[in-house]
Design a protein around this motif. Sequence first.
Motif, short mmCIF file in Angstrom:
data_model
loop_
_atom_site.label_atom_id
_atom_site.label_comp_id
_atom_site.label_asym_id
_atom_site.label_seq_id
_atom_site.Cartn_x
_atom_site.Cartn_y
_atom_site.Cartn_z
N ILE A 84 0.84 -1.21 0.00
CA ILE A 84 0.00 0.00 0.00
C ILE A 84 0.88 1.25 0.00
O ILE A 84 0.56 2.25 -0.66
N TYR A 85 1.97 1.19 0.69
CA TYR A 85 2.89 2.34 0.70
C TYR A 85 3.39 2.66 -0.72
O TYR A 85 3.39 3.82 -1.14
N ALA A 93 0.68 4.25 -2.70
CA ALA A 93 0.43 5.63 -2.26
C ALA A 93 1.45 6.60 -2.85
O ALA A 93 1.08 7.67 -3.35
N ILE A 121 0.67 9.70 -5.57
CA ILE A 121 1.02 11.11 -5.34
C ILE A 121 1.79 11.66 -6.55
O ILE A 121 1.54 12.77 -7.01
N TYR A 140 -0.66 12.19 -9.37
CA TYR A 140 -1.55 13.30 -9.05
C TYR A 140 -0.87 14.65 -9.29
O TYR A 140 -1.49 15.61 -9.75
N LEU A 141 0.42 14.72 -8.97
CA LEU A 141 1.12 16.01 -9.05
C LEU A 141 1.75 16.28 -10.42
O LEU A 141 2.35 17.33 -10.62
N ARG A 180 1.05 19.49 -12.15
CA ARG A 180 1.51 20.70 -11.46
C ARG A 180 3.03 20.87 -11.55
O ARG A 180 3.63 21.53 -10.70
N ARG A 218 8.10 19.01 -6.09
CA ARG A 218 6.85 19.02 -5.33
C ARG A 218 6.48 17.59 -4.92
O ARG A 218 6.10 17.33 -3.77
N ILE A 248 8.93 16.37 -2.25
CA ILE A 248 8.65 16.96 -0.94
C ILE A 248 7.37 16.38 -0.34
O ILE A 248 7.31 16.01 0.84
N PHE A 249 6.35 16.27 -1.17
CA PHE A 249 5.08 15.70 -0.74
C PHE A 249 5.31 14.31 -0.13
O PHE A 249 4.84 13.98 0.96
N VAL A 295 7.25 14.26 3.26
CA VAL A 295 6.43 14.52 4.45
C VAL A 295 5.68 13.25 4.86
O VAL A 295 5.63 12.88 6.04
N LEU A 296 5.14 12.57 3.86
CA LEU A 296 4.47 11.29 4.13
C LEU A 296 5.46 10.30 4.76
O LEU A 296 5.16 9.62 5.76
N MET A 354 0.50 23.43 -1.36
CA MET A 354 0.75 22.15 -0.69
C MET A 354 -0.14 21.94 0.52
O MET A 354 -0.30 20.87 1.01
N GLN A 405 -5.43 22.38 -4.94
CA GLN A 405 -4.70 21.14 -4.75
C GLN A 405 -5.15 20.43 -3.47
O GLN A 405 -5.37 21.09 -2.46
N ILE A 425 -1.68 17.71 1.33
CA ILE A 425 -0.84 16.55 1.63
C ILE A 425 -1.33 15.84 2.89
O ILE A 425 -1.26 14.62 3.01
N TRP A 426 -1.86 16.62 3.82
CA TRP A 426 -2.31 16.02 5.09
C TRP A 426 -3.53 15.12 4.85
O TRP A 426 -3.77 14.18 5.62
N PHE A 472 -3.89 13.19 2.16
CA PHE A 472 -3.28 11.93 1.71
C PHE A 472 -2.78 11.14 2.91
O PHE A 472 -2.97 9.93 3.01
N ILE A 473 -2.11 11.85 3.80
CA ILE A 473 -1.55 11.17 4.97
C ILE A 473 -2.68 10.60 5.83
O ILE A 473 -2.58 9.47 6.33
N LEU A 508 -3.90 7.34 4.30
CA LEU A 508 -2.97 6.22 4.50
C LEU A 508 -2.99 5.75 5.97
O LEU A 508 -3.00 4.54 6.23
N ILE A 549 -6.10 3.62 6.61
CA ILE A 549 -5.98 2.25 6.08
C ILE A 549 -5.04 1.43 6.98
O ILE A 549 -5.35 0.31 7.38
N TYR A 550 -3.90 2.03 7.31
CA TYR A 550 -2.94 1.32 8.15
C TYR A 550 -3.54 1.04 9.53
O TYR A 550 -3.32 -0.02 10.12
#
Lengths: 570, 74
Positions: A28-29, A32, A36, A39-40, A43, A189, A192-193, A196-197, B1, B7, B10-11, B13-14, B17, B20-21
Motif C-alpha cells: 500500500i505504501y 500511495a 502522489i 496526481y502532481l 503541477r 513538489r 517533498i510531498f 512529508v508522508l 501544498m 490542490q 498533503i495532510w 493523503f496522509i 494512509l 488504512i494502516y
Amino acid sequence: MNPLALMLAATPDRLIVLNPVDLAIIAIYFVAVLMIGFYLKERASTGEDFFLAGREMTAWIAGLAFLSANLGSLELMGWAAASYQYGILATHWYWIGAIPAMLFLGVVMMPFYYISKTHSVPGYLQLRFGEGARGLSAVTFAFMTVLMSGINMYSMALVMKVVLGWDINFSIWVSSITVAIYVALGGLRSAIFNEVLQFVLIWLGAALIPILGLIEAGGWTNLQARIATNWAGQNFTSLWSTLGTFEGNPMGIHWTGIVLGLGWVISFGYWTTDFLVVQRVLAAKDLRAAKMAPIIGAWFKMLVPFIVILPGLLGLGLLDMKLTGEAEAIATGGHSYNEVLPLMMARYLGPGLLGLGITALIAGFMSGMAGNVSAFATVWTYDIYRAFMKKDASDSHYVSMGRWCTIVGVLISIGTAYLVMQFLSIMDYVQALFSFFIAPLFGTVLLGMLWKRATPAGGFWGLLAGTVSSIGMWAWVKADPTALSIIALSPNAKDMAENMYRALWSWIVCVVVTVVVSYMTKPKPIEELQGLVYGATEIPSEHGVPLMSKPAFWAWVVGAVFVVLNVIFW
Amino acid sequence: MTGENGQISIWYFIGCLLTIYGVLITGSGIYELFSPPAHPVVLAEFHAAVWWGLLMLAGGLAYIHFFRPSKGNK
C-alpha cells in the motif's frame, strides 16, 4: 572487507519473517507514493514548479521535508548500530552536530539564499563569485550525489537481504524505479510531498521500539543501571563527561573534535550548504517560511535520537546476547552491531507493526534517494547544462531535461550500486570523499554571505585549495598512518575523529586562502552584491510581527531546549 | 501544498494512509487477541498493535476530516 558485506556473510538466514498483513502494508505504501506522483504530474509544467515546487511550501512542509531528506534508512540502521557500539555519544550527530547549524541556516543564512532568488547552492556561488566557483561546486556535487545515491541503494538492498531475505536485484530495481517515477512526474513538489508522508511513517514505524523498550527496562534510570551492570567499567550513557581524553571514550575522540570538527565545520557544512537539504527550504513560499523551516526541522531533529539512538542503548541494556563487530559475528555465528535495530524490531513488533517498521525503513531509503535525484536534476540542469552547454533554451526544454535527468540519475545510481557490489572497497572511500567537498564549501559560502570584501577569485581559489588540502590530508594518512597523530592530534584517534579534524583543517585552509586572495584581488562593486551579502542586502524588518511568529524567537526556544538536553545527559 | 491553488492537501493523503494502516494494524492486533501466536513478541500482553493501530486510525480520520477537499482544501 566492507561491514555490510560482512553482515551479509554473517547472517545465514533472515532476521524477520513478514506475514500477509505486513506485506499488504508495504505494498500500500508503494501504491500511495506512486499515486502522489501521478496526481502532481500536472503541477510540474514550468521550471519553477519542477525544480522549486513552485516556491509555495509552508514552513511546516518545507521543514519536515528538509529533515526527511536526511533521515534515510541507513541513517536509522547505522546510528542505532553506532549507539550500541559507542553509546549515547552517537547523539552528538543529532544535537551539536545538527541543531546549531540548522538554527544558523534559518536565522542568518536563509535570507541571502532566499532573497537572491537562487535555485541552488551552486547558483548562489555563481551570483556571488562567478562561474568558476559555481562550476567546481556543481560538478563535485552532481558526481557525489549520484554516487552516494547508488551506494545507499546497494546498502539498503543488502539490509533487506539480511533482514527479510529479499533478493538484492528486486530491492534495487523496485525501490529505485518507484522513486524515479514519482520524482520524474511531479518534480520537487512530488519529492517533498512524499518526504512529508515518509517522515510521518518513519516516526510511526520506529517510535514503538523505544516506547516498549523503556517499559520493559522500567524507565531511563533503570536502563542506565542495566547498561552499567552489563558493561562494567564502560560509560555508555554520558554525553560529554568522557570526552576529556581520546582514550576515555569508545569513540576515541576529544571534545574539541566534537565541538570544532563536528559541531562547527562538518555540521554547518552539511546543513547549510548541501543542496540536498537546502533545496527543500528554497521551496518555501516566503522568507518567513524559509527561515522557520530549518527551525522546525531542528526541533524534530532534536527528537530523532529517541527513535534512533535509544534502540541501540536498549540493545545494550536488554538483549541477552552481546553484539559484536562484523568479523567476530562471522567467526562466532552471532549478531553484529548493524543488526541491533532489526533485532529490536523482531523483539517488540508483531504482525502489522512489523510491516509498518519495515515500511519506515523503506520510506527512509526512498526519501533520501528522492532528495538525491531531485537535487541532482536541478544542479545538472541549471548549473551544468544551462550554464555551460545550452544557455538559451526554453523553460519547457529545461523541464524536460530535468525529467530525463531524474531518470538518468536513478539509472547511474543503479549502475553505481552494481559497481559497488563488484568493488566493495569503494564504500570505504566514498564517505571520506563526500567530506572533502562539504567543509571547504561551507567556508566559501559563509565568507560569501558575511564578508563583502571576498572577491570572485578569492572564492574560487579558496574552495579549490580547501578541497585539494582535504584530499591531500586523506591521502597522506593512507600512505603514512603515523600522519594521523598530526592530522587528528593523537595517534589514538579513530576514523571519525580523523574526519572531524580533516574537515576543520580544510575549512581553515579555505578561509585563509579566500581571505589572502581576496585582499590581493579587486572586489565586486557594492551594487553587485545586493541581495547576496550581509551589509549590502536589505532584509525585511520583522518589526511589528508578533513574538510567536518570529523565527528568531523559536530559534532561541529550540536553542534553549538543546542546551538543557545536553546538560541533562552530560 | 496545504490545499491552496486547487490542490488536495498533503495532510489529506496522509490521513487516508493512516486510516488504512490503522484498520489493518488494529485488525491484526484483535486477531492476535483471539488467536495468540506460538512465539509471542516481548510485552505481547500490552497488545501494542491494538492501541497503536487505534491511535493511527483516530489520527487518520482526524486528518481526513480537517483536510478533506470539500472543506475548502481542494
